[in-house]
Motif scaffolding. Structure first.
Motif, PDB file in Angstrom:
ATOM      1  N   PRO A 299      52.984  20.576 142.644  1.00  0.00           N
ATOM      2  CA  PRO A 299      54.271  20.494 143.327  1.00  0.00           C
ATOM      3  C   PRO A 299      55.368  20.012 142.387  1.00  0.00           C
ATOM      4  CG  PRO A 299      52.808  18.726 144.056  1.00  0.00           C
ATOM      5  CD  PRO A 299      52.014  19.568 143.113  1.00  0.00           C
ATOM      6  N   ASP A 300      56.572  20.528 142.559  1.00  0.00           N
ATOM      7  CA  ASP A 300      57.695  20.117 141.728  1.00  0.00           C
ATOM      8  C   ASP A 300      58.997  20.299 142.515  1.00  0.00           C
ATOM      9  OD1 ASP A 300      59.659  19.744 139.774  1.00  0.00           O
ATOM     10  OD2 ASP A 300      58.375  20.562 138.194  1.00  0.00           O
TER      11      ASP A 300
ATOM     12  N   THR B 216      57.252  30.634 141.347  1.00  0.00           N
ATOM     13  CA  THR B 216      55.939  30.463 140.728  1.00  0.00           C
ATOM     14  C   THR B 216      55.769  29.055 140.154  1.00  0.00           C
ATOM     15  OG1 THR B 216      56.047  32.799 140.118  1.00  0.00           O
ATOM     16  CG2 THR B 216      54.286  31.506 139.120  1.00  0.00           C
ATOM     17  N   HIS B 217      54.811  28.345 140.706  1.00  0.00           N
ATOM     18  CA  HIS B 217      54.502  26.991 140.239  1.00  0.00           C
ATOM     19  C   HIS B 217      53.547  27.048 139.050  1.00  0.00           C
ATOM     20  CE1 HIS B 217      55.852  24.547 143.788  1.00  0.00           C
ATOM     21  NE2 HIS B 217      55.837  25.743 144.339  1.00  0.00           N
ATOM     22  N   VAL B 218      53.453  25.949 138.320  1.00  0.00           N
ATOM     23  CA  VAL B 218      52.340  25.825 137.379  1.00  0.00           C
ATOM     24  C   VAL B 218      51.096  25.488 138.180  1.00  0.00           C
ATOM     25  CG1 VAL B 218      53.642  25.233 135.323  1.00  0.00           C
ATOM     26  CG2 VAL B 218      52.979  23.424 136.892  1.00  0.00           C
ATOM     27  N   GLU B 219      49.956  25.823 137.606  1.00  0.00           N
ATOM     28  CA  GLU B 219      48.712  25.671 138.362  1.00  0.00           C
ATOM     29  C   GLU B 219      47.691  24.820 137.620  1.00  0.00           C
ATOM     30  OE1 GLU B 219      48.757  29.883 140.813  1.00  0.00           O
ATOM     31  OE2 GLU B 219      47.585  29.753 138.963  1.00  0.00           O
ATOM     32  N   LEU B 220      46.820  24.250 138.409  1.00  0.00           N
ATOM     33  CA  LEU B 220      45.737  23.434 137.868  1.00  0.00           C
ATOM     34  C   LEU B 220      44.472  23.844 138.611  1.00  0.00           C
ATOM     35  CD1 LEU B 220      45.970  21.034 135.850  1.00  0.00           C
ATOM     36  CD2 LEU B 220      46.027  19.508 137.804  1.00  0.00           C
TER      37      LEU B 220
ATOM     38  N   ALA C  31      48.851  12.143 148.898  1.00  0.00           N
ATOM     39  CA  ALA C  31      48.096  11.729 147.711  1.00  0.00           C
ATOM     40  C   ALA C  31      47.945  12.896 146.750  1.00  0.00           C
ATOM     41  CB  ALA C  31      46.720  11.213 148.127  1.00  0.00           C
ATOM     42  N   ARG C  32      47.875  14.077 147.309  1.00  0.00           N
ATOM     43  CA  ARG C  32      47.765  15.285 146.512  1.00  0.00           C
ATOM     44  C   ARG C  32      48.884  15.356 145.463  1.00  0.00           C
ATOM     45  NH1 ARG C  32      50.727  19.895 147.435  1.00  0.00           N
ATOM     46  NH2 ARG C  32      49.744  21.751 146.576  1.00  0.00           N
TER      47      ARG C  32
ATOM     48  N   LEU D  27      48.210  14.991 141.440  1.00  0.00           N
ATOM     49  CA  LEU D  27      48.472  16.142 140.581  1.00  0.00           C
ATOM     50  C   LEU D  27      49.540  15.820 139.541  1.00  0.00           C
ATOM     51  CD1 LEU D  27      48.293  19.065 143.161  1.00  0.00           C
ATOM     52  CD2 LEU D  27      46.588  18.404 141.465  1.00  0.00           C
ATOM     53  N   ARG D  28      50.556  15.058 139.957  1.00  0.00           N
ATOM     54  CA  ARG D  28      51.607  14.682 139.015  1.00  0.00           C
ATOM     55  C   ARG D  28      51.049  13.801 137.904  1.00  0.00           C
ATOM     56  NH1 ARG D  28      55.609  13.117 142.758  1.00  0.00           N
ATOM     57  NH2 ARG D  28      54.896  10.993 142.373  1.00  0.00           N
ATOM     58  N   LEU D  29      50.234  12.836 138.317  1.00  0.00           N
ATOM     59  CA  LEU D  29      49.647  11.912 137.344  1.00  0.00           C
ATOM     60  C   LEU D  29      48.721  12.669 136.389  1.00  0.00           C
ATOM     61  CD1 LEU D  29      49.529   8.944 136.560  1.00  0.00           C
ATOM     62  CD2 LEU D  29      47.710   8.602 138.230  1.00  0.00           C
TER      63      LEU D  29
END
Ligand code: GDP
Ligand code: MG
Length: 364
Positions: free
Chosen positions: A45-46, A62-66, A266-267, A271-273
């Motif tokens: 998320p951003d 389009t987001h970046v993905e993990l 928390a997601r 993900l940010r961390l």
């Protein structure tokens, strides 16, 4: 990039996996739980990308993905020493690890330990990683000894340096449970990178607290202060509730969360961390067709960024028209940023900053 979830049985790994991915993988309460690994791709998320998309109203966002990977149970005891070997092999392929430690008390969920003690569990997970790494280092050390007599003089010199360094790593693993890479030179770093040492991977610890402690960060502080250095960053989450949150649509989510005193899913926090710990940043490209976030490493230059999009753009690179996201947002768009003198033309060696909005001029 793969984030691997690691934790003892019934700590809530699969629950956290579901909270992160919005997937509905079976948790252990389903007796049919297959014990297979779960894998899902998540969009990081951003809010900046959301803002840009609101502005440009592109056909595509389009987001970046993990990639997130959840493993079959990690069992303690049962005569098994340490993590199962097949887990260790998969863990080596991960780029970062997320520890899940049990912080909830629930008699209906069997606990492999007698007590709930997340700091102890995080420590024992770290120890398992150190054991696995020690095995790798020791195996390599004996290989070096074996090949020594068959090597040329130059090769021997190289082997000797490697051996000397590996002995340092071994001592660090034995004494501190990890080798501190800070200050190690490039030759040494490339040696340890080759081995995919688990203790060198970015680690985040998540304490899975009971529902009563939802939204309360104090448990994370408590666990962090109970951990010996070098300790990973610790966050607390109420896994079961967070899994429910991931399953709600946007309109229901805010209300449900505020009722529980949870300010952010928390997601998003995890993900940010993880993103940050991986040493990754994003730059944006914008337009009517697509607003997109792209992943590069911190310290990458404009040509590397161009290469991400297309090798032609990197090859024919002329300039990167650059506006920092903050300047764009403050000025309300490109024109405002230009008027404020915030629109820049950058060359090949420009080090891209997190949040840069880039438009490449190129010629092929
Ligand atoms: N009470 C409570 N139960 C939880 C929580 N998180 C997970 N569980 C339960 O604990 C059990 C094991 O969870 P699971 O995610 O499968 O654990 P795993 O073995 O680490 O993958 C399941 O029955 C979950 O519903 C929590 O925060 N509170
Ligand atoms: Mg599981």
């Amino acid at each position: 990039m793969i984030l691997g979830i690691v934790g003892w049985e019934n700590s809530g790994k699969t629950t956290v996996f579901n909270a992160l991915t919005g997937a509905a993988a079976q948790t252990a309460s389903f007796s049919g739980s297959s014990g297979e690994a779960n894998m899902a791709v998540v969009k990081v998320p951003d809010p900046r990308l959301d803002f840009l998309s609101d502005k440009f109203k592109p056909k595509k966002k389009t987001h970046v993905e993990l990639k997130v990977m959840d493993f079959a149970p990690f069992r303690k005891g049962q005569g098994e020493k340490g993590f199962p070997a097949k887990h260790i092999a998969s863990l080596r392929s991960c780029d970062a690890l997320l520890f899940v430690a049990r912080g909830f008390d629930d008699e209906s969920v069997p606990n492999p330990e007698d007590t709930v003690n997340p700091a102890r569990d995080i420590e024992s997970l770290m120890l398992e990683l150190a054991f696995a790494d020690l095995e790798v280092v020791e195996r390599r050390l004996s290989r070096i000894d074996e090949s020594f007599s068959k090597s040329s003089k130059d090769e021997r010199k190289k082997l000797e340096r490697e051996k000397e360094f590996l002995l340092e790593v071994k001592t660090a693993l034995e004494e501190n449970g990890a080798f501190a890479v800070d200050g190690a030179d490039e030759e040494r770093l490339s040696i340890v990178r080759n081995y995919g040492l688990l203790t060198l991977k970015p680690i985040i610890a998540a304490v899975n607290v009971g529902d009563d402690s939802a939204g309360d960060p104090s448990e994370a502080d408590r666990v962090r202060s109970a951990l010996p250095a070098p300790a990973p960053p610790v966050i607390a989450l109420a896994g079961k509730l967070e899994m429910e949150i991931a399953g709600l649509d946007d309109s229901e989510r805010a209300e449900f969360m505020s009722g529980l005193g949870i300010s952010e899913p928390a997601r998003d926090r995890i993900l940010r961390l993880a993103w940050d710990r991986l040493g990754l940043i994003v730059f944006f490209t914008v337009g009517d067709d697509e607003c997109r976030a792209w992943a590069i490493r911190r310290g990458d230059n404009a040509v590397t960024a161009a290469e991400k999009i297309h090798s032609d753009i990197a090859r024919g690179f002329i300039r990167a028209e650059t506006t920092a996201y903050d300047d764009f947002a403050a000025a309300g768009g490109f024109q405002g940023a230009k008027d404020a003198g915030r629109f820049r033309l950058e060359g090949k060696t420009y080090i891209v900053h997190d949040g840069d909005i880039l438009q490449f001029r190129f010629n092929v």
